[in-house]
Design a protein around this motif. Structure first.
Motif, PDB file in Angstrom:
ATOM      1  N   ALA A 191     -24.916  -2.964  55.266  1.00  0.00           N
ATOM      2  CA  ALA A 191     -26.278  -3.481  55.447  1.00  0.00           C
ATOM      3  C   ALA A 191     -26.582  -4.622  54.471  1.00  0.00           C
ATOM      4  O   ALA A 191     -27.296  -5.566  54.819  1.00  0.00           O
ATOM      5  N   GLU A 192     -26.064  -4.511  53.248  1.00  0.00           N
ATOM      6  CA  GLU A 192     -26.440  -5.483  52.223  1.00  0.00           C
ATOM      7  C   GLU A 192     -25.532  -6.704  52.178  1.00  0.00           C
ATOM      8  O   GLU A 192     -25.882  -7.718  51.606  1.00  0.00           O
ATOM      9  N   HIS A 238     -20.609   3.213  52.437  1.00  0.00           N
ATOM     10  CA  HIS A 238     -20.153   2.482  53.621  1.00  0.00           C
ATOM     11  C   HIS A 238     -21.332   1.764  54.279  1.00  0.00           C
ATOM     12  O   HIS A 238     -21.264   0.583  54.603  1.00  0.00           O
ATOM     13  N   SER A 239     -22.431   2.535  54.492  1.00  0.00           N
ATOM     14  CA  SER A 239     -23.595   1.956  55.184  1.00  0.00           C
ATOM     15  C   SER A 239     -24.270   0.902  54.329  1.00  0.00           C
ATOM     16  O   SER A 239     -24.676  -0.156  54.828  1.00  0.00           O
ATOM     17  N   HIS A 278     -24.399   7.895  57.277  1.00  0.00           N
ATOM     18  CA  HIS A 278     -25.636   8.190  56.525  1.00  0.00           C
ATOM     19  C   HIS A 278     -26.141   6.893  55.879  1.00  0.00           C
ATOM     20  O   HIS A 278     -25.364   6.143  55.298  1.00  0.00           O
ATOM     21  N   PRO A 279     -27.456   6.625  55.971  1.00  0.00           N
ATOM     22  CA  PRO A 279     -27.932   5.329  55.450  1.00  0.00           C
ATOM     23  C   PRO A 279     -27.667   5.113  53.957  1.00  0.00           C
ATOM     24  O   PRO A 279     -27.594   3.967  53.512  1.00  0.00           O
ATOM     25  N   GLU A 307     -17.817   6.385  46.537  1.00  0.00           N
ATOM     26  CA  GLU A 307     -18.560   6.931  47.695  1.00  0.00           C
ATOM     27  C   GLU A 307     -19.072   8.326  47.344  1.00  0.00           C
ATOM     28  O   GLU A 307     -18.429   9.061  46.581  1.00  0.00           O
ATOM     29  N   TYR A 308     -20.221   8.660  47.886  1.00  0.00           N
ATOM     30  CA  TYR A 308     -20.748  10.016  47.706  1.00  0.00           C
ATOM     31  C   TYR A 308     -19.939  11.003  48.541  1.00  0.00           C
ATOM     32  O   TYR A 308     -19.629  10.728  49.707  1.00  0.00           O
TER      33      TYR A 308
END
Ligand code: F6R
Length: 241
Positions: A85-86, A80-81, A75-76, A67-68
């Motif tokens: 989404a994918e 996690h996001s 944050h998109p 993770e960043y």
């Protein structure tokens, strides 16, 4: 290491999805998920098998590789996001079954130690999906990472920040730091699936698979693992001897 060279990126995605499906159908499973472009075809394939083939993730858990630091989960471009989404929002993982590192943790070292404990409490990772960086990183274990490293904070190289700039508005927006599972953590998974597609990965793949084991190419540490499947398209395999 088993090296499997396939004609196209779609074949790589299908073969990786087969390995994940086999594991998930065997019973409650712990999956290790990478982000980035490489596994997207695999995730699309798994979503399709969930929708049209009865593949269920309801008994599975998942752990993200990295993770960043400095990006909230909302944050998109946080991993996690991205993974939600994918992949994970489109299948039937239970709430709380998808685990990631907290890039906003006040104490990143404590966060890293707690993540290691969470993986251990889940029984360890059954199948870990991995991509490879053009500089040979896996997870965000950049060159010169300890081959025995555990989850910790790392600084991204300029090359990786440039490689990942495509996901952000500007190269300067790519965070400098990440939390990543270590090379030792990754090697604790029972089956590693290393995926690579495209000519840009060919040199890193050759160093990882045929080069000496060493910190200059972190992915070479995977040679020390007893069960690694390296799935390549022909372009990514083009520098192999
Ligand atoms: C992502 C990760 C990275 C990527 C690697 C390749 O969670 O851990 O090691 O797998 O940077 O990225 P792509 O697939 O975008 O070429």
């Amino acid at each position: 290491m088993e090296i499997i060279i396939l004609p196209t990126p779609d074949d790589v995605a299908r073969t990786a999805a087969d390995a994940i499906e086999d594991q998930v159908r065997r019973g409650p499973s712990v999956l290790g998920l990478a982000t980035g472009s490489t596994p997207l075809g695999t995730y699309r394939e798994l979503i399709d098998r969930h929708r049209n083939g009865g593949l269920s993730f309801a008994a599975a858990q998942a752990f993200l590789l990295d993770e960043y630091v400095g990006l909230p989960a909302s944050h998109p471009q946080s991993y996690h996001s991205v993974i939600r989404a994918e992949f994970t929002a489109s299948v039937d993982f239970n709430a709380g079954a998808v685990h990631g590192l907290d890039g906003m943790a006040r104490d990143p070292q404590a966060e890293a130690a707690e993540y290691e404990a969470r993986i251990a409490a889940a029984g360890g990772v059954d199948v870990q999906i991995l991509g490879i960086g053009t500089d040979g990183h896996v997870g965000f274990n950049e060159p010169m990472s300890s081959l025995a490293s555990r989850t910790r904070i790392k600084t991204l190289t300029r090359q990786t920040r440039l490689d990942n700039a495509r996901f952000f508005d500007a190269a300067e927006d790519v965070p400098d730091h990440v939390l990543t599972q270590g090379l030792g953590t990754i090697r604790d998974a029972r089956h590693l699936l290393l995926l690579a597609m495209g000519e840009a990965k060919a040199e890193a793949v050759a160093a990882a698979v045929e080069g000496p084991v060493g910190a200059f190419c972190p992915a070479s540490a995977l040679q020390l693992h007893p069960h690694v499947s390296v799935l390549l398209d022909e372009a990514a395999a083009s520098r192999l001897a």
